[in-house]
Design a protein around this motif. Structure first.
Motif, mmCIF file in Angstrom:
data_model
loop_
_atom_site.group_PDB
_atom_site.id
_atom_site.type_symbol
_atom_site.label_atom_id
_atom_site.label_comp_id
_atom_site.label_asym_id
_atom_site.label_seq_id
_atom_site.Cartn_x
_atom_site.Cartn_y
_atom_site.Cartn_z
ATOM 1 N N ASP A 203 9.437 16.080 -3.060
ATOM 2 C CA ASP A 203 8.114 15.735 -3.586
ATOM 3 C C ASP A 203 7.817 16.467 -4.891
ATOM 4 O OD1 ASP A 203 6.430 18.235 -3.123
ATOM 5 O OD2 ASP A 203 7.202 17.896 -1.119
ATOM 6 N N VAL A 204 6.757 16.038 -5.558
ATOM 7 C CA VAL A 204 6.455 16.504 -6.903
ATOM 8 C C VAL A 204 6.225 18.012 -6.961
ATOM 9 C CG1 VAL A 204 4.850 16.305 -8.836
ATOM 10 C CG2 VAL A 204 5.499 14.272 -7.558
ATOM 11 N N GLY A 205 5.459 18.542 -6.001
ATOM 12 C CA GLY A 205 5.193 19.973 -5.998
ATOM 13 C C GLY A 205 6.457 20.797 -5.834
ATOM 14 N N ALA A 206 7.337 20.367 -4.909
ATOM 15 C CA ALA A 206 8.601 21.078 -4.688
ATOM 16 C C ALA A 206 9.527 20.934 -5.894
ATOM 17 C CB ALA A 206 9.291 20.546 -3.429
ATOM 18 N N LYS A 207 9.483 19.769 -6.563
ATOM 19 C CA LYS A 207 10.285 19.582 -7.777
ATOM 20 C C LYS A 207 9.913 20.634 -8.818
ATOM 21 C CE LYS A 207 11.421 14.630 -7.934
ATOM 22 N NZ LYS A 207 11.286 13.397 -8.724
ATOM 23 N N HIS B 143 0.847 -1.190 0.000
ATOM 24 C CA HIS B 143 0.000 0.000 0.000
ATOM 25 C C HIS B 143 0.883 1.241 0.000
ATOM 26 C CE1 HIS B 143 -4.115 1.677 1.052
ATOM 27 N NE2 HIS B 143 -3.334 2.745 1.060
ATOM 28 N N ALA B 144 0.802 2.041 -1.046
ATOM 29 C CA ALA B 144 1.625 3.248 -1.158
ATOM 30 C C ALA B 144 0.961 4.412 -0.423
ATOM 31 C CB ALA B 144 1.840 3.615 -2.619
ATOM 32 N N LEU B 145 1.796 5.236 0.212
ATOM 33 C CA LEU B 145 1.331 6.439 0.886
ATOM 34 C C LEU B 145 2.059 7.621 0.250
ATOM 35 C CD1 LEU B 145 -0.361 7.677 3.174
ATOM 36 C CD2 LEU B 145 1.572 7.285 4.717
ATOM 37 N N CYS B 146 1.308 8.492 -0.418
ATOM 38 C CA CYS B 146 1.907 9.595 -1.168
ATOM 39 C C CYS B 146 1.417 10.945 -0.660
ATOM 40 C CB CYS B 146 1.566 9.472 -2.661
ATOM 41 S SG CYS B 146 2.270 8.020 -3.462
ATOM 42 N N GLY B 147 2.208 11.955 -0.914
ATOM 43 C CA GLY B 147 1.856 13.312 -0.527
ATOM 44 C C GLY B 147 3.096 14.178 -0.574
ATOM 45 N N GLU B 148 2.905 15.482 -0.674
ATOM 46 C CA GLU B 148 4.041 16.392 -0.660
ATOM 47 C C GLU B 148 4.711 16.368 0.703
ATOM 48 O OE1 GLU B 148 3.717 20.178 -3.078
ATOM 49 O OE2 GLU B 148 1.633 19.944 -2.460
ATOM 50 N N ASN B 149 5.941 16.889 0.775
ATOM 51 C CA ASN B 149 6.572 17.068 2.078
ATOM 52 C C ASN B 149 5.680 17.973 2.924
ATOM 53 O OD1 ASN B 149 8.866 15.536 1.593
ATOM 54 N ND2 ASN B 149 9.941 17.225 0.630
ATOM 55 N N ILE C 174 -0.456 13.124 -8.915
ATOM 56 C CA ILE C 174 0.094 14.469 -8.734
ATOM 57 C C ILE C 174 -1.028 15.475 -8.476
ATOM 58 C CG2 ILE C 174 1.236 16.391 -9.926
ATOM 59 C CD1 ILE C 174 2.964 14.244 -11.355
ATOM 60 N N THR C 175 -2.097 15.388 -9.247
ATOM 61 C CA THR C 175 -3.223 16.312 -9.076
ATOM 62 C C THR C 175 -3.808 16.203 -7.672
ATOM 63 O OG1 THR C 175 -3.753 16.223 -11.433
ATOM 64 C CG2 THR C 175 -5.508 16.952 -9.954
#
Length: 506
Positions: free
Chosen positions: A436-440, A33-39, A235-236
């Motif tokens: 994370d994706v947003g910071a990238k 189970h993956a857990l994703c989110g920005e820093n 990402i959205t």
């Protein structure tokens, strides 16, 4: 398939901050189970609640294991319930052997003395389960990060862990180690072990996970089967908006040559082995020059030597900055020549973690904030504020220690430190690793803006989509040599990999 873990209504507050707000997180038995989110989304806080770092009573909400409510008062309680967490910063003991690390706190003792033969035999049993075929007496400090991570997994299995949490497990791994880890996780899943996989690398999430939960601003956004998700959809959900262009590339008019390296070689002083062989390339003002290659290709060695940071090497060849040949013996010479280098390991080589944002920002440009050889604190604060505002740094104030910032904001401080020097050449080594994706996306926008201002940028990255998405031109290294050069229009992952593996351009 029943839930092995349910976290309901988890709310966790710190002074002035609600880190988790009524979070619900459920995991089925035997799944990845993956857990994703920005820093800053709350992933680490949620896992610290689960693992007993934040004990029962310091948060609101309930935790259920196999349908039974549990109240962990310590990390020990969590471990007893079959939960093991493997942090990004590994907790191995370098001076101890593989066997001692794997069976730490589970030593096999006979008459109050460790039975070493039994210890090594038991270690080999667990090593076999994870495919770690090495002498159990080997000191852990002599092993790669990938193998150290496998030791952490074996240690978790010895405690009969039913749920293993992996926090950014592939950040520092080679491609072969990543594939080995993926295979081990699949094997653990087949044996009924449940894994919670925290990662910013969405391609890995889509490859390995069964389900993905997204957190944003301390709240649960969704839980979906991976088959229903794409990178764009994740990402959205993570950032709350659609990133129509993950790589905000803009075509620019390039200037004259700012850096020219000719027939540059580096020989290791001790072994006499040639690390870099006759490297020649040029960089123009405003150009983003991508550098790709497999681990061990010599990318970092080449560019750290160019700034005088590779102390074990003897150099030959020439380095010209704006037509003037430079004899760069150390990083100070590089700074004087207008070259800045953002290291791939920001925590070791880019920042002083115990110092605040202001002092880290001015570290490489103290002359700018000094009067009569004494630091002018008001000027120092003003300079730090100006550059960090430009970077859109997210921090309560500049007195915060950089160790307390997210990975993305730490990287912005590193960039601020070097940009305060107004470099003509900026070398970025893995600039978005562990971010994370947003910071990238924010880092990419900064890179593009600097290029538009005429800074020559060298972008070293192991992520081929990043190289392809951001570069005007790509150099590919293999075996210490520049194996080829590709324009933006002709560069593809297949062509880069063909050159990186010693083949010819296709």
């Amino acid at each position: 398939m029943e839930y092995i873990l349910e976290m309901k209504g988890i709310t966790k507050e710190f002074p002035g901050v609600r880190a988790l707000n009524n979070v619900t997180f459920s995991v089925r038995k035997g799944e990845i189970h993956a857990l994703c989110g920005e820093n800053g989304a709350g992933k680490s806080t949620l896992m610290k609640v689960l693992s007993g770092v934040y004990p029962f009573g310091t948060y609101d909400g309930k935790i259920f294991i196999n349908g039974q409510e549990v109240q962990f008062k310590s990390i020990h309680d969590s471990r007893q319930a079959g939960i093991a967490i493997i942090y990004q910063e590994l907790a191995v003991v370098g001076e101890m052997s593989v066997a001692e690390n794997i069976l730490l706190n589970n030593e096999l003792i006979h008459r109050k003395v460790i039975d070493w033969n039994l210890l090594y035999a038991e270690s080999m049993k667990w090593q076999k389960q994870i495919g770690l075929d090495i002498d159990p007496q080997t000191k852990v400090r002599n092993l790669s990060v990938g193998k150290q991570q496998l030791i952490e997994i074996a240690k978790a299995l010895t405690s009969d862990a039913k749920i293993i949490i992996l926090d950014e497990p592939t950040t520092a791994l080679t491609e072969s180690d990543v594939e080995l880890l993926m295979n081990i996780l699949r094997d653990l899943k087949a044996k009924g072990v449940t894994c919670i996989y925290i990662s910013h690398k969405l391609s890995e999430v889509l490859e390995i996970a069964d389900s993905v939960t997204v957190l944003r601003d301390g709240e649960t956004i969704s839980t979906d089967p991976v088959g229903d998700m794409t990178e764009e959809k994740i990402i959205t959900k993570m950032v709350g908006r659609s990133l129509t262009e993950i790589y905000p590339y803009e075509k620019r008019k390039l200037g004259d040559t700012v850096l020219e390296v000719k027939e540059y070689s580096v020989t290791h002083k001790g072994t006499g082995k040639q690390i870099i062989k006759d490297a020649s390339f040029a960089l123009r003002k405003g150009e983003i020059l991508g550098v790709a290659g497999l681990m061990g290709a010599g990318r970092t060695e080449l560019f750290t030597s160019l700034i005088g940071g590779y102390n074990n090497g003897k150099y030959s060849g020439s380095v010209n900055v704006e037509g003037s040949e430079k004899n760069i013996k150390n990083p100070s010479d590089a700074i004087e020549a207008g070259i800045a280098y953002v290291s791939e390991d920001r925590k070791r080589f880019g920042l002083v973690l115990g110092m605040d944002i202001t002092k880290n920002t001015t570290l490489a440009s103290l002359k700018q904030v000094m009067k009569f050889n004494v630091i002018d604190q008001a000027m120092e604060v003003k300079k730090a504020e100006e550059i960090n505002n430009r970077m859109k740094l997210k921090a309560p104030n500049l007195e915060v220690k950089v160790s307390q910032l997210s990975g993305g904001n730490q990287q912005k401080v590193v960039l601020s430190k070097w940009l305060l020097n107004n470099p003509r050449i900026l070398i970025l080594d893995e600039p978005t690793r562990g971010i994370d994706v947003g910071a990238k996306y924010e880092i990419y926008k900064i890179i593009i803006e600097l290029a538009k201002q005429g800074v020559g940028i060298i972008l070293i990255s192991s992520e081929l989509p990043e190289v392809l998405g951001m570069s005007d031109r790509v150099l590919v290294m293999s075996g210490g040599k520049i194996a080829g050069e590709l324009s933006r229009n002709e560069a593809t992952q297949e062509k880069i990999m063909a050159l990186a593996t010693g083949g010819k351009n296709i």
